[in-house]
Design a protein around this motif. Structure first.
Motif, mmCIF file in Angstrom:
data_model
loop_
_atom_site.group_PDB
_atom_site.id
_atom_site.type_symbol
_atom_site.label_atom_id
_atom_site.label_comp_id
_atom_site.label_asym_id
_atom_site.label_seq_id
_atom_site.Cartn_x
_atom_site.Cartn_y
_atom_site.Cartn_z
ATOM 1 N N SER A 35 -19.036 -2.969 33.923
ATOM 2 C CA SER A 35 -17.725 -2.749 33.337
ATOM 3 C C SER A 35 -17.903 -2.121 31.955
ATOM 4 C CB SER A 35 -16.968 -4.069 33.235
ATOM 5 O OG SER A 35 -17.634 -4.926 32.324
ATOM 6 N N LYS A 36 -16.803 -1.614 31.407
ATOM 7 C CA LYS A 36 -16.874 -1.008 30.070
ATOM 8 C C LYS A 36 -17.285 -2.034 29.022
ATOM 9 C CE LYS A 36 -13.559 2.671 30.835
ATOM 10 N NZ LYS A 36 -12.297 3.278 30.406
ATOM 11 N N ALA A 37 -16.811 -3.265 29.195
ATOM 12 C CA ALA A 37 -17.147 -4.314 28.240
ATOM 13 C C ALA A 37 -18.641 -4.641 28.297
ATOM 14 C CB ALA A 37 -16.331 -5.567 28.536
ATOM 15 N N GLU A 38 -19.186 -4.726 29.507
ATOM 16 C CA GLU A 38 -20.612 -5.010 29.646
ATOM 17 C C GLU A 38 -21.451 -3.872 29.081
ATOM 18 O OE1 GLU A 38 -24.049 -7.061 30.485
ATOM 19 O OE2 GLU A 38 -21.983 -7.797 30.559
ATOM 20 N N MET A 39 -21.031 -2.642 29.281
ATOM 21 C CA MET A 39 -21.750 -1.506 28.707
ATOM 22 C C MET A 39 -21.695 -1.532 27.182
ATOM 23 S SD MET A 39 -23.275 0.165 31.024
ATOM 24 C CE MET A 39 -23.739 1.585 30.073
ATOM 25 N N MET A 40 -20.548 -1.915 26.619
ATOM 26 C CA MET A 40 -20.413 -2.018 25.172
ATOM 27 C C MET A 40 -21.373 -3.079 24.626
ATOM 28 S SD MET A 40 -17.013 -2.934 22.946
ATOM 29 C CE MET A 40 -16.736 -4.433 23.870
ATOM 30 N N LEU A 41 -21.465 -4.223 25.300
ATOM 31 C CA LEU A 41 -22.375 -5.283 24.862
ATOM 32 C C LEU A 41 -23.838 -4.864 25.010
ATOM 33 C CD1 LEU A 41 -20.571 -8.424 26.286
ATOM 34 C CD2 LEU A 41 -20.723 -7.704 23.904
ATOM 35 N N ARG A 42 -24.157 -4.153 26.067
ATOM 36 C CA ARG A 42 -25.527 -3.683 26.260
ATOM 37 C C ARG A 42 -25.914 -2.677 25.178
ATOM 38 N NH1 ARG A 42 -28.261 -3.990 31.182
ATOM 39 N NH2 ARG A 42 -27.405 -5.588 32.517
ATOM 40 N N GLN A 43 -24.992 -1.799 24.809
ATOM 41 C CA GLN A 43 -25.285 -0.848 23.737
ATOM 42 C C GLN A 43 -25.468 -1.568 22.412
ATOM 43 O OE1 GLN A 43 -22.153 2.041 23.855
ATOM 44 N NE2 GLN A 43 -22.898 2.966 25.743
ATOM 45 N N PHE A 44 -24.684 -2.617 22.186
ATOM 46 C CA PHE A 44 -24.838 -3.420 20.970
ATOM 47 C C PHE A 44 -26.209 -4.094 20.957
ATOM 48 C CE2 PHE A 44 -24.317 -7.605 18.861
ATOM 49 C CZ PHE A 44 -24.102 -7.150 17.569
ATOM 50 N N ASP A 45 -26.643 -4.613 22.105
ATOM 51 C CA ASP A 45 -27.944 -5.272 22.190
ATOM 52 C C ASP A 45 -29.088 -4.303 21.929
ATOM 53 O OD1 ASP A 45 -26.812 -7.711 22.767
ATOM 54 O OD2 ASP A 45 -27.110 -7.550 24.928
ATOM 55 N N MET A 46 -28.974 -3.091 22.427
ATOM 56 C CA MET A 46 -30.068 -2.133 22.319
ATOM 57 C C MET A 46 -30.105 -1.385 20.986
ATOM 58 S SD MET A 46 -31.655 -2.684 25.024
ATOM 59 C CE MET A 46 -32.879 -1.418 24.906
ATOM 60 N N ASN A 47 -29.044 -1.474 20.191
ATOM 61 C CA ASN A 47 -28.999 -0.779 18.917
ATOM 62 C C ASN A 47 -29.659 -1.648 17.849
ATOM 63 O OD1 ASN A 47 -28.432 0.753 16.689
ATOM 64 N ND2 ASN A 47 -26.286 1.055 17.209
ATOM 65 N N ASN A 97 -15.244 -14.944 28.034
ATOM 66 C CA ASN A 97 -16.329 -15.814 28.442
ATOM 67 C C ASN A 97 -17.432 -14.949 29.053
ATOM 68 O OD1 ASN A 97 -17.874 -18.001 29.094
ATOM 69 N ND2 ASN A 97 -16.668 -18.564 30.893
ATOM 70 N N VAL A 98 -18.298 -14.409 28.207
ATOM 71 C CA VAL A 98 -19.393 -13.561 28.666
ATOM 72 C C VAL A 98 -20.712 -14.240 28.335
ATOM 73 C CG1 VAL A 98 -18.142 -11.399 28.422
ATOM 74 C CG2 VAL A 98 -19.431 -12.279 26.500
ATOM 75 N N ASP A 99 -21.773 -13.688 28.883
ATOM 76 C CA ASP A 99 -23.101 -14.205 28.591
ATOM 77 C C ASP A 99 -23.397 -13.997 27.107
ATOM 78 O OD1 ASP A 99 -25.629 -15.245 28.895
ATOM 79 O OD2 ASP A 99 -26.481 -13.371 29.668
ATOM 80 N N GLN A 100 -23.681 -15.062 26.420
ATOM 81 C CA GLN A 100 -23.895 -14.991 24.981
ATOM 82 C C GLN A 100 -25.316 -14.567 24.611
ATOM 83 O OE1 GLN A 100 -21.513 -15.355 22.624
ATOM 84 N NE2 GLN A 100 -20.066 -15.535 24.310
ATOM 85 N N GLU A 101 -26.218 -14.599 25.567
ATOM 86 C CA GLU A 101 -27.598 -14.254 25.272
ATOM 87 C C GLU A 101 -27.774 -12.742 25.234
ATOM 88 O OE1 GLU A 101 -29.981 -16.312 24.338
ATOM 89 O OE2 GLU A 101 -28.579 -17.963 24.528
ATOM 90 N N CYS A 102 -28.733 -12.323 24.449
ATOM 91 C CA CYS A 102 -29.067 -10.916 24.302
ATOM 92 C C CYS A 102 -29.602 -10.365 25.625
ATOM 93 C CB CYS A 102 -30.116 -10.770 23.198
ATOM 94 S SG CYS A 102 -30.776 -9.137 22.993
ATOM 95 N N LEU A 103 -29.478 -9.074 25.816
ATOM 96 C CA LEU A 103 -29.970 -8.409 27.011
ATOM 97 C C LEU A 103 -31.468 -8.616 27.187
ATOM 98 C CD1 LEU A 103 -29.416 -6.410 29.345
ATOM 99 C CD2 LEU A 103 -29.883 -4.590 27.728
ATOM 100 N N LEU A 104 -32.217 -8.653 26.103
ATOM 101 C CA LEU A 104 -33.666 -8.756 26.149
ATOM 102 C C LEU A 104 -34.166 -10.208 26.091
ATOM 103 C CD1 LEU A 104 -34.486 -5.839 23.718
ATOM 104 C CD2 LEU A 104 -34.486 -5.803 26.193
ATOM 105 N N ASN A 105 -33.273 -11.171 26.184
ATOM 106 C CA ASN A 105 -33.656 -12.568 26.097
ATOM 107 C C ASN A 105 -34.599 -12.926 27.259
ATOM 108 O OD1 ASN A 105 -33.663 -15.188 25.078
ATOM 109 N ND2 ASN A 105 -32.035 -15.802 26.484
ATOM 110 N N ASN A 106 -35.714 -13.540 26.939
ATOM 111 C CA ASN A 106 -36.742 -13.985 27.892
ATOM 112 C C ASN A 106 -37.360 -12.835 28.691
ATOM 113 O OD1 ASN A 106 -36.325 -16.652 27.147
ATOM 114 N ND2 ASN A 106 -34.707 -16.900 28.666
#
Length: 94
Positions: free
Chosen positions: A34-46, A83-92
């Motif tokens: 989704s657009k929201a998940e892509m936004m969070l992934r870009q935030f994680d990778m920046n 209510n989204v996954d609060q952990e970073c994309l790269l967690n574990n």
């Protein structure tokens, strides 16, 4: 020296012009997000907003605000409201 290393010519065949390639619509590679998940992934990778190891997305967002790194406002609103996954994309993963 020529007798020792014999050279072979590669036979290169030109594609015939009579065959036409079918044009297909481009599909996105990977799973559909989704657009929201892509936004969070870009935030994680920046990495401009600091490292994301050992902290949640909300903690990282608030830390970026505290240090004046100007994270996207939409990310903060989405993290606090939904209510989204609060952990970073790269967690574990590293």
């Amino acid at each position: 020296m020529k007798n020792y290393f014999k050279q072979r010519k590669n036979s290169f065949k030109k594609p015939s012009k009579s065959k036409k390639k079918k044009v297909t619509a481009e599909r996105p590679i990977g799973p559909d997000y989704s657009k929201a998940e892509m936004m969070l992934r870009q935030f994680d990778m920046n990495m401009a907003y600091g490292p994301c190891f050992g902290m949640t997305r909300v903690e990282r967002y608030e830390r970026a605000l505290k240090f004046g790194l100007n994270p996207p406002r939409g990310v903060g609103l989405f993290l606090k409201v939904s209510n989204v996954d609060q952990e970073c994309l790269l967690n574990n993963r590293l």
